[in-house]
Design a protein around this motif. Structure first.
Motif, mmCIF file in Angstrom:
data_model
loop_
_atom_site.group_PDB
_atom_site.id
_atom_site.type_symbol
_atom_site.label_atom_id
_atom_site.label_comp_id
_atom_site.label_asym_id
_atom_site.label_seq_id
_atom_site.Cartn_x
_atom_site.Cartn_y
_atom_site.Cartn_z
ATOM 1 N N MET A 1 0.837 -1.202 0.000
ATOM 2 C CA MET A 1 0.000 0.000 0.000
ATOM 3 C C MET A 1 0.871 1.252 0.000
ATOM 4 N N GLY B 1 1.378 7.094 11.069
ATOM 5 C CA GLY B 1 0.637 6.228 10.152
ATOM 6 C C GLY B 1 -0.660 5.749 10.779
ATOM 7 N N GLY B 2 -1.303 4.821 10.085
ATOM 8 C CA GLY B 2 -2.605 4.334 10.513
ATOM 9 C C GLY B 2 -2.576 3.686 11.891
ATOM 10 N N THR B 3 -1.507 2.991 12.196
ATOM 11 C CA THR B 3 -1.426 2.309 13.486
ATOM 12 C C THR B 3 -1.505 3.304 14.632
ATOM 13 N N ASN C 1 -4.956 4.887 14.856
ATOM 14 C CA ASN C 1 -5.973 4.000 15.427
ATOM 15 C C ASN C 1 -5.805 3.846 16.940
ATOM 16 N N HIS D 1 -7.749 -3.941 10.241
ATOM 17 C CA HIS D 1 -6.294 -4.025 10.198
ATOM 18 C C HIS D 1 -5.753 -4.505 11.552
ATOM 19 N N SER E 1 -3.580 -3.456 13.358
ATOM 20 C CA SER E 1 -3.221 -2.405 14.321
ATOM 21 C C SER E 1 -4.232 -2.332 15.469
ATOM 22 N N GLY F 1 -12.100 1.525 2.874
ATOM 23 C CA GLY F 1 -10.984 0.969 2.110
ATOM 24 C C GLY F 1 -10.291 -0.086 2.944
ATOM 25 N N THR G 1 -7.998 -3.088 4.071
ATOM 26 C CA THR G 1 -6.653 -3.434 3.645
ATOM 27 C C THR G 1 -6.663 -4.634 2.701
ATOM 28 N N ASP H 1 -11.590 4.136 10.041
ATOM 29 C CA ASP H 1 -10.217 3.878 9.611
ATOM 30 C C ASP H 1 -10.161 4.033 8.085
ATOM 31 N N ALA I 1 -7.309 4.872 6.583
ATOM 32 C CA ALA I 1 -5.863 4.953 6.360
ATOM 33 C C ALA I 1 -5.567 4.838 4.868
ATOM 34 N N PHE I 2 -6.210 3.874 4.215
ATOM 35 C CA PHE I 2 -5.995 3.727 2.773
ATOM 36 C C PHE I 2 -7.013 4.556 1.975
ATOM 37 N N ASP J 1 -3.928 8.208 5.741
ATOM 38 C CA ASP J 1 -2.465 8.086 5.605
ATOM 39 C C ASP J 1 -1.914 8.690 4.322
ATOM 40 N N HIS K 1 1.076 8.624 3.518
ATOM 41 C CA HIS K 1 2.175 7.781 2.994
ATOM 42 C C HIS K 1 1.686 6.564 2.196
ATOM 43 N N LYS K 2 0.386 6.432 2.042
ATOM 44 C CA LYS K 2 -0.126 5.401 1.127
ATOM 45 C C LYS K 2 -0.517 6.106 -0.181
HETATM 46 C C1 LIG Z 1 -2.276 0.454 6.257
HETATM 47 C C2 LIG Z 1 -3.443 0.444 7.140
HETATM 48 C C3 LIG Z 1 -3.315 0.657 8.517
HETATM 49 C C4 LIG Z 1 -1.966 0.773 9.201
HETATM 50 O O1 LIG Z 1 -1.267 1.887 8.793
HETATM 51 P P1 LIG Z 1 0.308 2.004 9.044
HETATM 52 O O2 LIG Z 1 0.609 3.288 8.367
HETATM 53 O O3 LIG Z 1 0.937 0.809 8.402
HETATM 54 O O4 LIG Z 1 0.530 2.065 10.508
HETATM 55 C C5 LIG Z 1 -4.460 0.730 9.267
HETATM 56 N N1 LIG Z 1 -5.666 0.569 8.702
HETATM 57 C C6 LIG Z 1 -5.837 0.355 7.376
HETATM 58 C C7 LIG Z 1 -7.219 0.207 6.817
HETATM 59 C C8 LIG Z 1 -4.724 0.269 6.555
HETATM 60 O O5 LIG Z 1 -4.887 0.014 5.246
#
Ligand SMILES: *Cc1c(COP(=O)(O)O)cnc(C)c1O
Length: 365
Positions: free
Chosen positions: A32, A88-90, A93, A118, A120, A164, A166, A191, A193-194, A221, A223-224
């Motif tokens: 991702m 990041g997402g972790t 969350n 995820h 996390s 979205g 993972t 969440d 993140a993506f 995120d 960075h994705k």
């Molecule tokens: C990638 C992702 C995360 C974790 O994000 P990191 O940046 O790897 O910490 C959490 N939730 C979802 C839905 C993700 O796709």
């Protein structure tokens, strides 16, 4: 440590040897993440030594973080949301759960999380002593909102929805979850993140953000799909005052308190994340996302021609198939349920898709 330092030439020969062991993104279909946009790399290099953990020393960088948060909050239909740049997402969350838990002090708190969530959230529950209740998915790998509601009780401090997922790239029925959250007076964390950097740029965006009154916080995120450098995440909270429950006093810094999980925090990737959004604008992001979605459709169609059926038609650029073996030289991943998974990131161009399909076809021949 060595007694005497290593000559620079030798050192960098060793480093480039190590770097050569890494895979190039060209054949990575499982990630991702993606190579940073050139403006992200350039901005990152300018801000290498900045530390957002002590923002009074780097007020220019701190303003960029604030601008990034404002841009993302506006994109998520709530310009006044509070937020900060996470790793990041972790981290986002974990922090969302901390806030939700503090809003509702109960003896044995639980959270209701989709089965597609995820990993996390496992970390977050472990750290925070939260019991995780897992809600089942429907046949399209979206969480069953009625099952979520039936799992909520007086000790539920947070419901999670995913924009979205993972593994399958699905957007949960967030509007329905938002109704549940309002009805049952529970904190709802989305969440994204993506999907947070995908769904707003689709031709027909699926509602998932602060536009829905029941949504309390969001992870997104850069960075994705935001093509920033790593690490760049963002946590947004509808009510900025809720961040204060995380504050700790920071006696020897330029600020008196902080609510972040990390102390020392990179400014470089934050400047990079901001740079990409500013440089591309809505139009540029729509073009990137449209390309990724088109490539996803082409991949699904091409794979089905080869007899590899899609597991589901995804909402975002993650494609999954009822076959497991990929041709040599390609990195794909496998979901928990055993489907082949390909993330059509910006580096997975049409040429890459065609090359992959050709190798798949040769393998089947
Ligand atoms: C990638 C992702 C995360 C974790 O994000 P990191 O940046 O790897 O910490 C959490 N939730 C979802 C839905 C993700 O796709």
């Amino acid at each position: 440590m060595r007694e005497q330092g290593c000559p620079e030439g030798d050192l960098f020969s060793f480093l480039s040897l190590q770097r050569k062991k890494d895979l190039g993104y060209r054949n990575i279909l499982s990630s991702m993440c993606t190579p940073p946009h050139p403006v992200a790399a350039r901005a990152h290099a300018m801000f290498l030594e900045t530390n957002l953990g002590d923002p009074g020393l780097f007020p220019g960088t701190a303003e960029l973080e604030e601008l990034l948060v404002r841009r993302l909050a506006t994109l998520m239909h709530h310009p006044k949301a509070g937020g900060y740049a996470t790793s990041g997402g972790t981290e986002s969350n974990i922090q969302a759960f901390r806030i939700a838990k503090k809003q509702k002090p109960v003896e044995s708190p639980n959270v209701v999380v989709p089965a597609s969530s995820h990993f996390s959230f496992l970390k977050a529950c472990d750290i925070l002593g939260l019991a995780m209740r897992t809600a089942p998915l429907d046949t399209h790998f979206r969480v069953d909102a009625e099952a979520v509601e039936s799992l909520v009780d007086k000790d539920t401090v947070c419901i999670v929805g995913i924009a979205g997922t993972t593994e399958y790239g699905m957007v949960d029925p967030i509007a329905h979850l938002a109704d549940v959250a309002l009805d049952r007076d529970v904190f709802l964390h989305v969440d994204a993140a993506f999907g947070g950097m995908v769904v707003p740029f689709l031709d027909r965006p699926i509602p998932f953000d602060f536009h829905l009154p029941g949504v309390d916080s969001l992870s997104v995120d850069p960075h994705k799909m935001g093509m920033s450098t790593i690490p760049a995440g963002c946590l947004l909270v509808r009510n900025p005052e809720q961040f204060s429950c995380l504050n700790v006093d920071t006696p020897y810094l330029t600020v008196k308190r902080e609510c972040t999980l990390a102390g020392t925090r990179p400014g470089a990737s934050v400047a990079a994340a901001f740079a990409v959004l500013e440089y591309l604008g809505m139009d540029g992001m729509r073009a990137v996302v449209a390309g990724c979605m088109e490539n996803t459709r082409r991949l699904v169609e091409g794979m089905e021609t080869l007899g590899c059926e899609r597991a589901v038609t995804p909402d975002v650029n993650v494609a999954t198939f009822s076959c497991s073996r990929a041709p040599a030289g390609w990195r794909v991943s496998t979901t928990r349920a055993g489907h082949m998974r390909v993330v059509c990131m910006p580096h997975v161009t049409r040429d890459v898709i065609e090359a992959f399909l050709k190798d798949m076809s040769d393998m089947h021949a």
